[in-house]
Every structure is written in structure tokens, then in C-alpha cells.
Scaffold this motif. Structure first.
Motif, PDB file in Angstrom:
ATOM      1  N   PRO A 231      -0.025   2.440  -4.691  1.00 16.39           N
ATOM      2  CA  PRO A 231      -0.274   1.132  -3.545  1.00 16.39           C
ATOM      3  C   PRO A 231      -2.609   1.082  -3.751  1.00 16.39           C
ATOM      4  O   PRO A 231      -2.873   2.580  -4.558  1.00 16.39           O
ATOM      5  N   LEU A 232      -3.280   0.155  -3.469  1.00 14.68           N
ATOM      6  CA  LEU A 232      -4.408  -0.360  -3.423  1.00 14.68           C
ATOM      7  C   LEU A 232      -5.392   0.602  -2.041  1.00 14.68           C
ATOM      8  O   LEU A 232      -6.639   1.272  -3.342  1.00 14.68           O
ATOM      9  N   THR A 233      -4.308   0.984  -1.668  1.00 11.30           N
ATOM     10  CA  THR A 233      -5.152   1.111  -0.012  1.00 11.30           C
ATOM     11  C   THR A 233      -4.687   2.288   0.409  1.00 11.30           C
ATOM     12  O   THR A 233      -3.111   2.406   0.584  1.00 11.30           O
ATOM     13  N   VAL A 234      -4.930   3.637   0.845  1.00  4.76           N
ATOM     14  CA  VAL A 234      -4.343   4.725   1.352  1.00  4.76           C
ATOM     15  C   VAL A 234      -4.741   4.907   2.216  1.00  4.76           C
ATOM     16  O   VAL A 234      -5.931   5.374   2.901  1.00  4.76           O
ATOM     17  N   ASP A 235      -3.952   6.084   3.529  1.00  4.26           N
ATOM     18  CA  ASP A 235      -4.540   6.867   4.501  1.00  4.26           C
ATOM     19  C   ASP A 235      -4.292   8.196   4.603  1.00  4.26           C
ATOM     20  O   ASP A 235      -3.339   8.718   4.132  1.00  4.26           O
ATOM     21  N   PRO A 236      -5.515   8.067   4.536  1.00  7.09           N
ATOM     22  CA  PRO A 236      -5.062   9.830   3.473  1.00  7.09           C
ATOM     23  C   PRO A 236      -4.912  10.938   4.477  1.00  7.09           C
ATOM     24  O   PRO A 236      -4.127  12.333   4.287  1.00  7.09           O
ATOM     25  N   VAL A 237      -5.448  10.991   5.234  1.00  8.32           N
ATOM     26  CA  VAL A 237      -4.668  11.776   6.469  1.00  8.32           C
ATOM     27  C   VAL A 237      -3.640  12.024   6.883  1.00  8.32           C
ATOM     28  O   VAL A 237      -2.533  13.276   6.787  1.00  8.32           O
ATOM     29  N   LYS A 238      -3.005  10.610   7.292  1.00  8.90           N
ATOM     30  CA  LYS A 238      -1.536  10.441   7.669  1.00  8.90           C
ATOM     31  C   LYS A 238      -0.598  11.498   6.185  1.00  8.90           C
ATOM     32  O   LYS A 238       0.298  12.297   6.005  1.00  8.90           O
ATOM     33  N   ASP A 239      -0.534  10.642   4.707  1.00  6.67           N
ATOM     34  CA  ASP A 239      -0.383  11.565   4.015  1.00  6.67           C
ATOM     35  C   ASP A 239      -0.856  13.023   3.383  1.00  6.67           C
ATOM     36  O   ASP A 239       0.093  13.357   3.461  1.00  6.67           O
ATOM     37  N   ALA A 240      -1.757  12.970   3.869  1.00  6.18           N
ATOM     38  CA  ALA A 240      -2.103  15.170   3.993  1.00  6.18           C
ATOM     39  C   ALA A 240      -1.176  15.248   5.058  1.00  6.18           C
ATOM     40  O   ALA A 240      -0.998  17.193   4.866  1.00  6.18           O
ATOM     41  N   GLN A 241      -1.347  14.996   6.247  1.00  5.47           N
ATOM     42  CA  GLN A 241      -0.286  15.301   6.984  1.00  5.47           C
ATOM     43  C   GLN A 241       0.945  15.819   6.891  1.00  5.47           C
ATOM     44  O   GLN A 241       2.076  16.861   6.895  1.00  5.47           O
ATOM     45  N   ARG A 242       1.051  14.889   5.634  1.00  6.49           N
ATOM     46  CA  ARG A 242       3.267  14.441   5.224  1.00  6.49           C
ATOM     47  C   ARG A 242       3.047  15.176   3.675  1.00  6.49           C
ATOM     48  O   ARG A 242       3.533  15.672   3.608  1.00  6.49           O
ATOM     49  N   ARG A 243       2.316  15.781   3.545  1.00  9.11           N
ATOM     50  CA  ARG A 243       1.546  16.355   2.705  1.00  9.11           C
ATOM     51  C   ARG A 243       2.028  15.698   0.754  1.00  9.11           C
ATOM     52  O   ARG A 243       3.143  15.933   0.534  1.00  9.11           O
ATOM     53  N   LEU A 244       2.251  14.210   0.746  1.00  3.39           N
ATOM     54  CA  LEU A 244       2.300  12.839  -0.094  1.00  3.39           C
ATOM     55  C   LEU A 244       2.213  13.596  -1.629  1.00  3.39           C
ATOM     56  O   LEU A 244       0.851  13.604  -1.681  1.00  3.39           O
ATOM     57  N   ASN A 245       2.731  13.000  -1.938  1.00  4.57           N
ATOM     58  CA  ASN A 245       2.427  13.374  -3.768  1.00  4.57           C
ATOM     59  C   ASN A 245       2.814  11.766  -4.290  1.00  4.57           C
ATOM     60  O   ASN A 245       3.737  11.054  -4.316  1.00  4.57           O
ATOM     61  N   TYR A 246       1.808  11.139  -5.043  1.00  6.85           N
ATOM     62  CA  TYR A 246       2.071   9.765  -6.211  1.00  6.85           C
ATOM     63  C   TYR A 246       2.321  10.242  -6.851  1.00  6.85           C
ATOM     64  O   TYR A 246       1.218  11.453  -8.105  1.00  6.85           O
ATOM     65  N   VAL A 247       2.793  10.096  -7.777  1.00  8.81           N
ATOM     66  CA  VAL A 247       3.248   9.685  -9.183  1.00  8.81           C
ATOM     67  C   VAL A 247       3.498   8.381  -9.414  1.00  8.81           C
ATOM     68  O   VAL A 247       3.946   7.728  -9.033  1.00  8.81           O
ATOM     69  N   GLY A 248       2.662   7.506 -10.143  1.00  6.32           N
ATOM     70  CA  GLY A 248       2.378   6.180 -10.416  1.00  6.32           C
ATOM     71  C   GLY A 248       1.911   5.595 -11.325  1.00  6.32           C
ATOM     72  O   GLY A 248       1.306   6.658 -12.612  1.00  6.32           O
ATOM     73  N   TYR A 249       1.387   4.396 -11.640  1.00  2.21           N
ATOM     74  CA  TYR A 249       0.485   4.041 -13.314  1.00  2.21           C
ATOM     75  C   TYR A 249      -0.481   2.404 -12.005  1.00  2.21           C
ATOM     76  O   TYR A 249       0.466   1.680 -10.581  1.00  2.21           O
ATOM     77  N   TYR A 250      -1.065   2.445 -12.414  1.00  3.22           N
ATOM     78  CA  TYR A 250      -1.189   0.955 -11.948  1.00  3.22           C
ATOM     79  C   TYR A 250      -2.047   0.407 -13.483  1.00  3.22           C
ATOM     80  O   TYR A 250      -2.940   0.511 -14.380  1.00  3.22           O
ATOM     81  N   ALA A 251      -2.035  -1.344 -13.482  1.00  3.86           N
ATOM     82  CA  ALA A 251      -1.453  -1.753 -14.498  1.00  3.86           C
ATOM     83  C   ALA A 251      -3.042  -2.282 -14.632  1.00  3.86           C
ATOM     84  O   ALA A 251      -3.628  -2.367 -15.001  1.00  3.86           O
ATOM     85  N   ALA A 252      -3.206  -2.014 -16.478  1.00  2.00           N
ATOM     86  CA  ALA A 252      -4.169  -2.712 -17.000  1.00  2.00           C
ATOM     87  C   ALA A 252      -5.415  -4.014 -17.007  1.00  2.00           C
ATOM     88  O   ALA A 252      -5.964  -3.334 -16.278  1.00  2.00           O
ATOM     89  N   ASN A 253      -3.922  -4.175 -16.767  1.00  2.82           N
ATOM     90  CA  ASN A 253      -5.205  -5.914 -15.626  1.00  2.82           C
ATOM     91  C   ASN A 253      -5.788  -5.982 -14.459  1.00  2.82           C
ATOM     92  O   ASN A 253      -6.135  -6.654 -14.115  1.00  2.82           O
ATOM     93  N   GLN A 254      -5.133  -4.663 -13.455  1.00  4.25           N
ATOM     94  CA  GLN A 254      -5.840  -4.610 -12.105  1.00  4.25           C
ATOM     95  C   GLN A 254      -7.275  -3.789 -12.050  1.00  4.25           C
ATOM     96  O   GLN A 254      -8.088  -3.575 -11.263  1.00  4.25           O
ATOM     97  N   LEU A 255      -7.667  -2.588 -13.448  1.00 10.63           N
ATOM     98  CA  LEU A 255      -9.193  -2.083 -13.850  1.00 10.63           C
ATOM     99  C   LEU A 255      -9.837  -3.337 -14.702  1.00 10.63           C
ATOM    100  O   LEU A 255     -10.283  -2.556 -15.414  1.00 10.63           O
TER     101      LEU A 255
END
Length: 174
Positions: free
Chosen positions: A7-31
Motif C-alpha cells: 500500500p502507499l500509506t499505512v496506519d502504523p498504530v493499527k498495524d503495530a497492534q496487530r503485529r503485521l508484517n508486509y513482504v512485497g514490492y513497489y514497482a520501478a515506475n512508482q519510484l
């Protein structure tokens, strides 16, 4: 493990409470900002993120990112491939005054108006900071030979000219 577009943005508080891990990518054209700083972005940015709450009850975003880019050697002006890798640890803050209270191991990152952080912008910032100050091939792969890399020797015609600051030596003696 299947890699997914992040995702482009995240809610870090909610993600930390859920102990979320992300494994993914951003496409070269997004950078886009990274692309302005290099000759070419050769691969997608591979990103691993972990959100958690530390023992001090601080929200933490820990991550690692890797991307292949093409840079221009500053010795021979030819392009070469380089892998940029970086690791980071952030703790989100509501305003920059709170940043002084963070432990030194955490970099502050500010929430936006919706309580989220710009994830792609943060990843891109880290990659830009990982760029070498002076991009160069390793000396064995560079087109410019070691003999051509002579520093500190003046051409003969310049060495024979009188030093314009020699007049100052006379003033020092008086």
C-alpha cells in the motif's frame, strides 16, 4: 511466500497492534523521485516491513528494502549496475516536538492528517539516502586506468610560472 504490491500509506498504530508484517514490492515506475536521482531504476523495490509495539509502548516500523539501479560512473562516465540496500527503524510521532523523546535507535516519522504514514515516500527516501555520494565502478571494472588517475602533478608549463603569492612572503618577513 507470494510477494504483493504494497500500500502507499499505512496506519502504523493499527498495524503495530496487530503485529503485521508486509513482504512485497513497489514497482520501478512508482519510484519517481529515485528515478530522477539515477540513470535508470532496473528492478522493483523489494520491501520487508514489521510493525510492533516495543517494551516502552512505542509503535515501531522496522524495514528492509532492496532495489537495483543504474548509476553513471564519475570517473569514466559509463553506466553501471548497483544494488541499493538499506534497513531502517521508525517510530511515528504526532508532531516533531515528540521526536526528542524517542530513543536514539528510532527515527521519527510524522503522521499525516489521517493518522497514516506515507509508506512509499519513506521507502523512497531511504533508497535516495543509500545512493553513493560519488558513484564509481570498482577500479578493476572502470574504463579509466590507474595511470590516468594521477592527482597532484602540474603540467610542466604551469610548474615554471612564478607563484603569484610569492609577494606575500616578503610582507611576512617585514
Amino acid at each position: 511466500m507470494q510477494k504483493v504490491k504494497l500500500p502507499l500509506t499505512v496506519d502504523p498504530v493499527k498495524d503495530a497492534q496487530r503485529r503485521l508484517n508486509y513482504v512485497g514490492y513497489y514497482a520501478a515506475n512508482q519510484l519517481e523521485r529515485l528515478a530522477e536521482s539515477v540513470v535508470n531504476v532496473l528492478s522493483d523495490a523489494q520491501v520487508t516491513l514489521s510493525f510492533y509495539v516495543d517494551p516502552q509502548k512505542l509503535v515501531v516500523m522496522k524495514g528492509k528494502v532492496q532495489v537495483d539501479v543504474e548509476l553513471e560512473c564519475q570517473r569514466c562516465n559509463l553506466p553501471y549496475k548497483q544494488t541499493l540496500e538499506c534497513e531502517f527503524i521508525y517510530s511515528p510521532v504526532a508532531n516533531w516536538d515528540q521526536a526528542d523523546d524517542l530513543p536514539e535507535i528510532y527515527e521519527p516519522i510524522e503522521f499525516n492528517a489521517f493518522g497514516e504514514i506515507d509508506l512509499i515516500g519513506t521507502v523512497e527516501d531511504e533508497l535516495i539516502l543509500a545512493l553513493p555520494l560519488v558513484p564509481m565502478h570498482s577500479s578493476e571494472h572502470c574504463e579509466v586506468s590507474a595511470q590516468e588517475q594521477v592527482f597532484g602533478e602540474l603540467p610542466e608549463e604551469l610548474a615554471k610560472k612564478p607563484n603569484p603569492f610569492a609577494v606575500l612572503a616578503n610582507l611576512k618577513q617585514k
